[in-house]
Scaffold this active site. Structure first.
Site, PDB file in Angstrom:
ATOM      1  N   ARG A 131       0.839  -1.193   0.000  1.00  0.00           N
ATOM      2  CA  ARG A 131       0.000   0.000   0.000  1.00  0.00           C
ATOM      3  C   ARG A 131       0.873   1.241   0.000  1.00  0.00           C
ATOM      4  O   ARG A 131       2.094   1.172   0.167  1.00  0.00           O
ATOM      5  CB  ARG A 131      -1.033   0.004   1.140  1.00  0.00           C
ATOM      6  N   ARG A 172      -7.639  -0.440  -6.628  1.00  0.00           N
ATOM      7  CA  ARG A 172      -7.763   0.753  -5.776  1.00  0.00           C
ATOM      8  C   ARG A 172      -7.893   1.980  -6.685  1.00  0.00           C
ATOM      9  O   ARG A 172      -6.981   2.294  -7.434  1.00  0.00           O
ATOM     10  CB  ARG A 172      -6.539   0.896  -4.844  1.00  0.00           C
ATOM     11  N   ASP A 217      -2.470  10.929  -2.421  1.00  0.00           N
ATOM     12  CA  ASP A 217      -2.857   9.843  -3.327  1.00  0.00           C
ATOM     13  C   ASP A 217      -3.198  10.357  -4.721  1.00  0.00           C
ATOM     14  O   ASP A 217      -3.080   9.633  -5.702  1.00  0.00           O
ATOM     15  CB  ASP A 217      -4.036   9.076  -2.743  1.00  0.00           C
ATOM     16  N   LYS A 272      -5.073  10.267   2.828  1.00  0.00           N
ATOM     17  CA  LYS A 272      -5.731   9.294   3.714  1.00  0.00           C
ATOM     18  C   LYS A 272      -6.833   9.968   4.535  1.00  0.00           C
ATOM     19  O   LYS A 272      -6.689  11.114   4.961  1.00  0.00           O
ATOM     20  CB  LYS A 272      -4.674   8.674   4.621  1.00  0.00           C
TER      21      LYS A 272
HETATM   22  O1  MRU Z   1      -4.574   3.321   2.140  1.00  0.00           O
HETATM   23  P1  MRU Z   1      -3.088   3.465   2.087  1.00  0.00           P
HETATM   24  O2  MRU Z   1      -2.411   2.880   3.262  1.00  0.00           O
HETATM   25  O3  MRU Z   1      -2.511   2.987   0.796  1.00  0.00           O
HETATM   26  O4  MRU Z   1      -2.881   5.021   2.135  1.00  0.00           O
HETATM   27  C1  MRU Z   1      -1.634   5.549   2.015  1.00  0.00           C
HETATM   28  C2  MRU Z   1      -1.634   6.991   2.158  1.00  0.00           C
HETATM   29  O5  MRU Z   1      -2.610   7.621   2.399  1.00  0.00           O
HETATM   30  C3  MRU Z   1      -0.388   7.653   1.924  1.00  0.00           C
HETATM   31  O6  MRU Z   1      -0.276   8.745   2.752  1.00  0.00           O
HETATM   32  C4  MRU Z   1      -0.402   8.067   0.455  1.00  0.00           C
HETATM   33  O7  MRU Z   1      -0.648   6.960  -0.387  1.00  0.00           O
HETATM   34  C5  MRU Z   1       0.857   8.669   0.092  1.00  0.00           C
HETATM   35  S1  MRU Z   1       2.073   7.468   0.068  1.00  0.00           S
HETATM   36  C6  MRU Z   1       3.574   8.159  -0.036  1.00  0.00           C
END
Ligand code: MRU
Length: 324
Positions: free
Chosen positions: A44, A75, A214, A225
């Site tokens: 992830r 995703r 993201d 997030k």
């Molecule tokens: O749901 P996740 O654990 O994949 O979410 C990750 C995040 O929110 C990170 O902060 C984001 O992907 C940036 S990763 C450098």
């Protein structure tokens, strides 16, 4: 700590759902293994799933366009996933050696994270208190990370930061992954519940907030997030700089604003039935556990990319710096 390892023609990944209690590497064998690893968050973090999917595109035989569509559907919010698979599909159509392209995507990410970390570090001072949300470290990328990059690079250069990490409900990436990663790097980290961000800011413990992203829309609206926007609102209220750190591959000029970003919805069972039967952080991780907080308002101070530091107006300046 390597989360995705390609060696002697074989790929393995660190299963992040088992952290911090177990470090186990798994070798995906078929396209479903790749899909499920992304879907269940074994792999992830926006850049990491892009790198992982790039290897899948190279290592899994069959119709590459169909494979891209299949992997992308795991995703929807993190644009790095479809960015990487699109690049791999183009490489395939151009007759390139796919594994070389995947390795290039992987190595480029290391370079981008290093640059982001340097730009980010230039905005911080030794001894700063930092708040972060979720996990935007090496586990979410290739090396260093984005949001955590300046902290990991700063540690190498002898900086001492005092980091507070939100636990990040419901999947506890802050507790399980960020505290784990920072403890391992020897960085001073204190775990707090998400609803404690306001009190640490109010108590003057925080000089800057660092988070990953993201998907960043053309106007600088940023998908992060769940819970990150609340932290931004608090930072604005307390006059604390709020920095979003991400590579150019996270900026999506096809999205004019945050309204165009598809938000992933996950199984509600993750809230009701996960964790809390096992430790959610390493035994040595300190906890700060106030019962109440104070809430207030929002904004992004700067977006830190591998091409440089971008400030408002983001629609003009993101385009300018990324040469779109
Ligand atoms: O749901 P996740 O654990 O994949 O979410 C990750 C995040 O929110 C990170 O902060 C984001 O992907 C940036 S990763 C450098």
């Amino acid at each position: 700590m390597d989360n995705i390892v390609f060696n002697n023609g074989k790929l393995k990944f660190l299963d992040q759902t088992l952290l911090p209690n177990e470090e186990r590497y798994i070798e995906p064998k078929c396209k479903e293994d790749y899909f499920n690893a992304i879907k269940t968050l074994q792999v992830r973090g926006a850049p990491a799933i892009g790198i992982f999917a790039a290897y899948a595109m190279a290592l899994i035989d069959g119709d590459k366009a169909e494979l891209k569509e299949y992997l992308d559907s795991a995703r929807p919010t993190a644009v790095n996933l479809s960015w990487a698979t699109a690049r791999m599909l183009k490489a395939y159509n151009d007759g390139k050696e796919l594994i070389d392209e995947a390795v290039e995507i992987h190595n480029e990410d290391i370079e981008m994270c290093r640059k982001i970390s340097e730009y980010g570090l230039s905005l911080l001072n030794d001894g700063d208190g930092i708040l972060t949300h979720c996990n935007a470290g090496a586990l979410a990328t290739s090396k260093y990370g984005t949001g955590l990059g300046p902290l990991l690079l700063g540690k190498e250069k002898g900086y001492n930061f005092k980091v507070y990490t939100d636990e990040t409900r419901p999947l506890l990436q802050g507790a399980r992954l960020t505290s784990y990663e920072l403890e391992k790097a020897g960085i001073d980290v204190t775990l707090i519940c998400d609803n404690m961000a306001s009190i640490v800011m109010k108590q003057g413990k925080i000089n800057a907030v660092l988070v990953g992203a993201d998907r960043i829309a053309a106007n600088g609206d940023t998908a992060n997030k769940i819970g990150t926007s609340g932290v931004a609102i608090l930072a604005k209220h307390y006059g604390i700089p709020f920095y979003v750190l991400a590579p150019y591959s996270t900026v999506d000029f096809n999205c004019k604003s945050g309204d165009d970003i598809v938000i992933e919805e996950r199984d509600g069972d993750e809230i009701k039935n996960m964790f809390y039967q096992k430790p959610t952080a390493l035994p040595e991780t300190k906890c700060f556990n106030p019962a109440f907080d104070v809430t207030d308002n929002e904004l992004i101070t700067a977006i830190i990319t591998d091409k440089g530091i971008v400030r408002a107006p983001y629609d003009k300046n993101l385009k300018e710096i990324l040469n779109d």
